[in-house]
Design an enzyme around this catalytic site. Structure first.
Site, PDB file in Angstrom:
ATOM      1  N   SER A  73     -28.237   7.929  35.655  1.00 29.37           N
ATOM      2  CA  SER A  73     -27.324   9.272  36.252  1.00 29.37           C
ATOM      3  C   SER A  73     -27.578  10.190  35.767  1.00 29.37           C
ATOM      4  O   SER A  73     -28.803  10.367  37.036  1.00 29.37           O
ATOM      5  CB  SER A  73     -25.852   8.578  35.040  1.00 29.37           C
ATOM      6  OG  SER A  73     -24.766   9.502  35.007  1.00 29.37           O
ATOM      7  N   ASP A  99     -18.418   2.256  41.805  1.00 28.69           N
ATOM      8  CA  ASP A  99     -18.957   3.449  41.017  1.00 28.69           C
ATOM      9  C   ASP A  99     -17.903   4.244  41.261  1.00 28.69           C
ATOM     10  O   ASP A  99     -18.185   5.100  41.913  1.00 28.69           O
ATOM     11  CB  ASP A  99     -20.809   3.990  41.081  1.00 28.69           C
ATOM     12  CG  ASP A  99     -20.962   5.182  39.794  1.00 28.69           C
ATOM     13  OD1 ASP A  99     -19.897   6.194  39.232  1.00 28.69           O
ATOM     14  OD2 ASP A  99     -21.973   5.005  39.891  1.00 28.69           O
ATOM     15  N   HIS A 120     -19.657   2.120  37.262  1.00 31.11           N
ATOM     16  CA  HIS A 120     -20.972   3.528  36.709  1.00 31.11           C
ATOM     17  C   HIS A 120     -21.612   3.138  35.019  1.00 31.11           C
ATOM     18  O   HIS A 120     -22.542   3.351  34.526  1.00 31.11           O
ATOM     19  CB  HIS A 120     -20.524   4.142  36.618  1.00 31.11           C
ATOM     20  CG  HIS A 120     -21.075   6.051  36.515  1.00 31.11           C
ATOM     21  ND1 HIS A 120     -21.809   6.774  37.230  1.00 31.11           N
ATOM     22  CD2 HIS A 120     -21.664   6.831  35.171  1.00 31.11           C
ATOM     23  CE1 HIS A 120     -22.517   7.380  36.592  1.00 31.11           C
ATOM     24  NE2 HIS A 120     -23.358   7.043  36.230  1.00 31.11           N
TER      25      HIS A 120
END
Length: 310
Positions: free
Chosen positions: A192, A257, A286
């Site tokens: 991320s 996501d 995610h």
């Protein structure tokens, strides 16, 4: 793995104006949009030298004694025994911008060739990630080195884009200096927001490999999905740096996501000159890619069979 944070897009018009117009500079965008440091879940304490012995030497550049002990809070969700906890090494290391970072070395596989330099997500710290690191390193036969960004965990300073780049630079040098790990034995892993410093470092240093887990093209493209170019006030422009990465790159992204759209992973893959076969996890969001069997399978295949292991 611990929750990596709330949605980064889906803002109202008023919120978007506040984000990008007060004023429209990358550091302010980054701080407002990307950094959500939790209340620290651990402390690092200097270990006292036994009676009659000298204090341990201080590490160059760290400003702290070499030997420290890790103490986790209940919120760290520790899943192992005291024996595993005792094997986790922690220390502090100073960056060129003045922050003193909390660093962690998890010796999961002493005979392994590779050490993973892991840059975590935006809403966790080392205490929350520690159990995950032990499980991951044991399964992929790698040691894990990680650090907390400025303003996270026990790290001093404030989170910012500039600090993000200085933080991973310091972590890279700490891993090489303190443990003697050479670049050809380091795998950079970013998840991320952690893909941002990972891509930046990989664009400047060659290493064994790079793993990008749910990467973003840039901050502006997350908030405004229709953005087609990088503006001067954009933050985290990884899409413009990925073409400079000369190491093999594995990109992992969930097709569902909800924070960083799947299109970001696709675009990074298409722009990357040394991309290997990616892992697109059908149906994953995610924060749950690690729960799918193909996650570990692809990592093992990449590290054990696609990289040199002699």
């Amino acid at each position: 793995m611990p929750e990596q944070g709330p949605r980064m897009n889906g803002f109202s018009l008023g919120e978007l104006c506040w984000l990008f117009c007060c004023p429209p500079c990358p550091s302010r965008i980054a701080a407002k949009l990307a950094f959500l440091p939790p209340e620290p879940t651990y402390t690092v304490r200097e270990m006292e030298a036994p009676a009659g012995t000298a204090q341990p030497p201080r590490e160059e550049g760290s400003g702290e004694p070499a030997a420290c002990s890790l103490h986790l809070s209940e919120r760290a969700d520790w899943q192992y025994s005291q024996r595993e906890l005792d094997a986790v090494e922690v220390f502090r290391w100073r960056t060129e911008r003045g922050s003193c970072l909390g660093c962690m070395f998890v010796r999961c596989s002493p005979g392994s060739r590779y050490t993973v330099l892991f840059s975590h997500g935006n809403a966790v710290d080392l205490g929350q990630m520690c159990s995950f690191y032990i499980g991951l390193g044991t399964r992929i036969n790698c040691n894990i080195f990680s650090y907390d960004y400025s303003g996270y965990g026990v790290s001093s300073g404030k989170p910012s884009e500039k600090n993000l780049y200085a933080d991973i630079e310091a972590a890279w040098h700490a891993l090489r200096t303190r443990y003697g790990v050479t670049p050809e034995n380091i795998i950079l892993y970013g998840q991320s927001i952690g893909t941002v410093p990972t891509v930046d470092l990989a664009s400047r240093y060659e290493c064994a490999a790079v793993i990008l887990h749910s990467p973003l093209m840039s901050g502006l493209r997350v908030a405004f999905p229709d953005t087609r170019k990088t503006y001067c006030f954009d933050a985290f422009p990884s899409i413009d740096k990925i073409s400079k990465v000369t190491s093999p790159v594995l990109i992992i992204h969930g097709t569902e996501d909800e924070v960083i759209d799947f299109s970001h992973g696709l675009a990074m893959y298409e722009r990357c000159p040394r991309a290997v076969e990616p892992l697109w996890v059908e149906g994953a969001g995610h924060n749950d890619i690690e729960l799918y069997a193909q996650y570990l399978e692809r990592l093992k295949q990449f590290i054990s069979h696609e990289l040199p292991n002699s």
